[in-house]
Design an enzyme around this catalytic site. Structure first.
Site, PDB file in Angstrom:
ATOM      1  N   ALA B  15      -8.061  56.373   4.353  1.00 52.12           N
ATOM      2  CA  ALA B  15      -7.198  56.660   3.206  1.00 52.12           C
ATOM      3  C   ALA B  15      -6.002  55.728   3.146  1.00 52.12           C
ATOM      4  O   ALA B  15      -5.109  55.798   3.988  1.00 52.12           O
ATOM      5  CB  ALA B  15      -6.724  58.108   3.286  1.00 52.12           C
ATOM      6  N   LYS B  18      -4.460  49.761  -1.361  1.00 49.07           N
ATOM      7  CA  LYS B  18      -4.976  48.491  -0.839  1.00 49.07           C
ATOM      8  C   LYS B  18      -4.787  47.258  -1.731  1.00 49.07           C
ATOM      9  O   LYS B  18      -5.419  46.222  -1.509  1.00 49.07           O
ATOM     10  CB  LYS B  18      -6.445  48.639  -0.478  1.00 49.07           C
ATOM     11  CG  LYS B  18      -7.359  48.806  -1.674  1.00 49.07           C
ATOM     12  CD  LYS B  18      -8.820  48.669  -1.228  1.00 49.07           C
ATOM     13  CE  LYS B  18      -9.758  48.462  -2.388  1.00 49.07           C
ATOM     14  NZ  LYS B  18      -9.530  47.233  -3.175  1.00 49.07           N
ATOM     15  N   SER B  58      -7.651  45.397   8.449  1.00 46.18           N
ATOM     16  CA  SER B  58      -8.041  44.354   7.505  1.00 46.18           C
ATOM     17  C   SER B  58      -7.789  42.983   8.095  1.00 46.18           C
ATOM     18  O   SER B  58      -6.869  42.789   8.903  1.00 46.18           O
ATOM     19  CB  SER B  58      -7.206  44.527   6.235  1.00 46.18           C
ATOM     20  OG  SER B  58      -7.228  43.355   5.460  1.00 46.18           O
ATOM     21  N   TYR B  82       1.352  45.547   1.950  1.00 44.12           N
ATOM     22  CA  TYR B  82       0.049  46.137   2.250  1.00 44.12           C
ATOM     23  C   TYR B  82      -0.393  45.731   3.654  1.00 44.12           C
ATOM     24  O   TYR B  82      -0.735  46.564   4.499  1.00 44.12           O
ATOM     25  CB  TYR B  82      -1.004  45.695   1.217  1.00 44.12           C
ATOM     26  CG  TYR B  82      -2.411  45.827   1.728  1.00 44.12           C
ATOM     27  CD1 TYR B  82      -2.967  47.087   1.937  1.00 44.12           C
ATOM     28  CD2 TYR B  82      -3.175  44.697   2.051  1.00 44.12           C
ATOM     29  CE1 TYR B  82      -4.255  47.218   2.446  1.00 44.12           C
ATOM     30  CE2 TYR B  82      -4.448  44.826   2.560  1.00 44.12           C
ATOM     31  CZ  TYR B  82      -4.986  46.080   2.759  1.00 44.12           C
ATOM     32  OH  TYR B  82      -6.247  46.210   3.277  1.00 44.12           O
ATOM     33  N   LYS B  86      -0.895  47.839   7.533  1.00 38.38           N
ATOM     34  CA  LYS B  86      -2.061  47.761   8.426  1.00 38.38           C
ATOM     35  C   LYS B  86      -1.637  47.353   9.836  1.00 38.38           C
ATOM     36  O   LYS B  86      -2.054  47.950  10.830  1.00 38.38           O
ATOM     37  CB  LYS B  86      -3.096  46.766   7.879  1.00 38.38           C
ATOM     38  CG  LYS B  86      -3.755  47.198   6.571  1.00 38.38           C
ATOM     39  CD  LYS B  86      -4.645  48.413   6.774  1.00 38.38           C
ATOM     40  CE  LYS B  86      -5.170  48.977   5.474  1.00 38.38           C
ATOM     41  NZ  LYS B  86      -5.830  50.287   5.655  1.00 38.38           N
ATOM     42  N   ASN B 132     -10.032  42.587  -7.079  1.00 38.48           N
ATOM     43  CA  ASN B 132     -10.922  41.862  -6.182  1.00 38.48           C
ATOM     44  C   ASN B 132     -12.009  41.150  -6.975  1.00 38.48           C
ATOM     45  O   ASN B 132     -12.287  41.493  -8.126  1.00 38.48           O
ATOM     46  CB  ASN B 132     -11.540  42.829  -5.172  1.00 38.48           C
ATOM     47  CG  ASN B 132     -10.466  43.489  -4.309  1.00 38.48           C
ATOM     48  OD1 ASN B 132     -10.198  44.676  -4.430  1.00 38.48           O
ATOM     49  ND2 ASN B 132      -9.836  42.704  -3.462  1.00 38.48           N
ATOM     50  N   LEU B 133     -12.611  40.174  -6.314  1.00 41.49           N
ATOM     51  CA  LEU B 133     -13.520  39.271  -7.009  1.00 41.49           C
ATOM     52  C   LEU B 133     -14.782  39.948  -7.528  1.00 41.49           C
ATOM     53  O   LEU B 133     -15.109  39.834  -8.720  1.00 41.49           O
ATOM     54  CB  LEU B 133     -13.872  38.118  -6.067  1.00 41.49           C
ATOM     55  CG  LEU B 133     -14.863  37.104  -6.618  1.00 41.49           C
ATOM     56  CD1 LEU B 133     -14.346  36.473  -7.906  1.00 41.49           C
ATOM     57  CD2 LEU B 133     -15.144  36.031  -5.577  1.00 41.49           C
ATOM     58  N   PHE B 151      -9.062  30.903  -9.044  1.00 43.56           N
ATOM     59  CA  PHE B 151      -7.695  30.434  -8.790  1.00 43.56           C
ATOM     60  C   PHE B 151      -7.672  29.204  -7.888  1.00 43.56           C
ATOM     61  O   PHE B 151      -7.707  29.313  -6.670  1.00 43.56           O
ATOM     62  CB  PHE B 151      -6.866  31.548  -8.166  1.00 43.56           C
ATOM     63  CG  PHE B 151      -6.747  32.771  -9.041  1.00 43.56           C
ATOM     64  CD1 PHE B 151      -5.879  32.775 -10.128  1.00 43.56           C
ATOM     65  CD2 PHE B 151      -7.532  33.887  -8.807  1.00 43.56           C
ATOM     66  CE1 PHE B 151      -5.778  33.896 -10.953  1.00 43.56           C
ATOM     67  CE2 PHE B 151      -7.431  35.010  -9.624  1.00 43.56           C
ATOM     68  CZ  PHE B 151      -6.557  35.012 -10.701  1.00 43.56           C
ATOM     69  N   ASP B 228      -2.538  32.564  -1.554  1.00 43.21           N
ATOM     70  CA  ASP B 228      -3.948  32.417  -1.190  1.00 43.21           C
ATOM     71  C   ASP B 228      -4.135  31.300  -0.171  1.00 43.21           C
ATOM     72  O   ASP B 228      -3.384  30.330  -0.144  1.00 43.21           O
ATOM     73  CB  ASP B 228      -4.790  32.121  -2.443  1.00 43.21           C
ATOM     74  CG  ASP B 228      -5.217  33.401  -3.154  1.00 43.21           C
ATOM     75  OD1 ASP B 228      -5.005  34.495  -2.590  1.00 43.21           O
ATOM     76  OD2 ASP B 228      -5.759  33.303  -4.260  1.00 43.21           O
TER      77      ASP B 228
END
Lengths: 283, 283
Positions: B15, B18, B58, B82, B86, B132-133, B151, B228
């Site tokens: 839970a 994200k 992640s 985010y 994590k 997301n992709l 991108f 990125d």
């Protein structure tokens, strides 16, 4: 609630558990109390539109620094859960600041606060065996502990004993007032070391205490404690330049005030609890 | 409560919020939801004597890795709130593990999960524009979005396009089952990458999708997105060696299953909510 009954526009967040060893044994207590506590305050600030916030951080966020004096831009990492809660809250503050331009946030990284108010009636309440050096010294001085243990005498320092950066707690308080004033200039997030910039070894502190108060402190050298470092002291240049603040009280004064508090109140606040709520002091 | 009514000895904690961009805008939501949520679970585990715990972490905890493939012992740092939640939870788990030998904890660092259950009735519910992709691709395929934006095409990769490590969500699920089994061996804290180890560029994924499903995906190259990185893919050696787990489904299968889910359920679970609670699937 307190926010509704008062016109509060700034918060100084002091509330946290602070014993390194305890945090290793009870990490969840530390994360719950320190981290969640701070998040609740941030949430309330949002709800009530309070934008000024000063956070009690610690030199512990510098981990084991490669050299001294320590500047604010040194690498940040931690070696125990207590330290981790401090660094995590700093990180949260950094993210909050990026997301909201209205916030005025100050991180104050304390070095080793000792001393007490000169009145001798405001000081550190102690429960059980002290985790920190000065309370241990005063407990020996007052006869509640037999002797001081000094951990290791083979450190890379002038006398082989670990060196720290003690600061009078009243100087520390004044640093907070200077930070509050700085927040009014609206710089977003600011970070400062609060230390004197002068390193003293454990034995320097012992002999200063003995000299200032004319009391002998018996001690013995024992093994190093795991995790202790050679030296830790602040570079206080930035905070002086930007806030005009610097520590004023010297090591003798710290020792005198620590002892006045301890000797006047061998049982802490037990005897003058009532008084405490009624007085306001000039610092 | 659920713990009292059932004999629960292991928890998988999925839970969390994200979306990276959202976390930058609303950091406090992320810290509250993700971090405090996990702390509440840890507290309950203590109270109810549940010792086995698997955490959805992640690849974001590797920050911008210096090279690929990424091993579990690479340096850990994060670039957004985010990711910070994590990594903070990983740190808390590490401290909990040191303090309590009875805890059996697994950190699973997901790479990029895509795909859906082969039945076409369990998949990712989407609200608003996908972050997301693959969901973006399927939304284009189903006619809900006009074209895909890619991108940047000047990255240091074979086709100049960013390379990621897609993994079929059912493989990911199987990784959790393998981790649960590993916890029974009582190793304290274990950490694994869950990825295929194969990097595919965004355009590789687009052409795999087009080939697998015989649908054209219009796209345009636009500017790089800040933050990125060139490449990110896992070294899955450790997880195979220690858990015997490896990803089985290839990129075509991921594309087929993603599309089956999306084309069968253009409105997500809206139409088959009731069914979902009643069925158990073999994975």
């Amino acid at each position: 609630m307190v926010f509704e009954e008062n016109n509060i526009n700034s918060i100084i967040h002091f509330a946290a558990l602070k014993a390194v060893g305890e945090s290793v044994e009870k990490p969840l207590e530390y994360y719950k109390n320190n981290l969640v506590g701070a998040l609740v305050v941030f949430e309330l600030m949002k709800e009530l539109n309070v934008n000024n916030f000063v956070f009690s951080s610690s030199a512990t966020v510098y981990g084991k620094p490669e050299y001294c004096p320590i500047k604010e831009d040194f690498p940040l990492w931690t070696t125990n859960p207590y330290g981790a809660t401090k660094l995590m809250i700093e990180d949260v503050m950094s993210d909050l600041s990026k997301a909201n331009n209205n916030l005025n946030l100050a991180i104050l990284r304390y070095f080793n606060p000792i001393g007490a108010h000169i009145s001798g009636i405001i000081g550190e309440e102690l429960n059980g065996t002290p985790n920190n050096l000065m309370p241990y010294i005063t407990k020996v001085a007052v006869g509640q502990l037999k002797e001081l243990s000094v951990f290791g005498n083979d450190y890379d320092t002038p006398d082989g004993i670990g060196v720290r950066n003690y600061i009078h707690v009243v100087d520390l308080v004044k640093g907070h007032l200077a930070a509050l004033k700085k927040l009014e200039e609206k710089h977003g997030l600011v970070t400062y070391n609060l230390g004197t910039g002068k390193g003293y070894s454990v034995l320097d502190l012992v002999s200063s205490f003995e000299k200032a108060n004319n009391i002998e402190i018996p001690y013995k050298i024992v093994e190093r404690r795991p995790g202790d470092i050679d030296m830790c002291y602040a570079d206080p240049t930035k905070v002086y330049k930007e806030l005009g603040w610097k520590a004023e009280f010297d090591i003798e004064r710290m020792c005198e005030d620590s002892w006045r508090w301890q000797s006047n109140n061998p049982k802490g606040y037990e005897e003058n609890n009532e008084l405490l709520g009624m007085i306001t002091y000039e610092i």
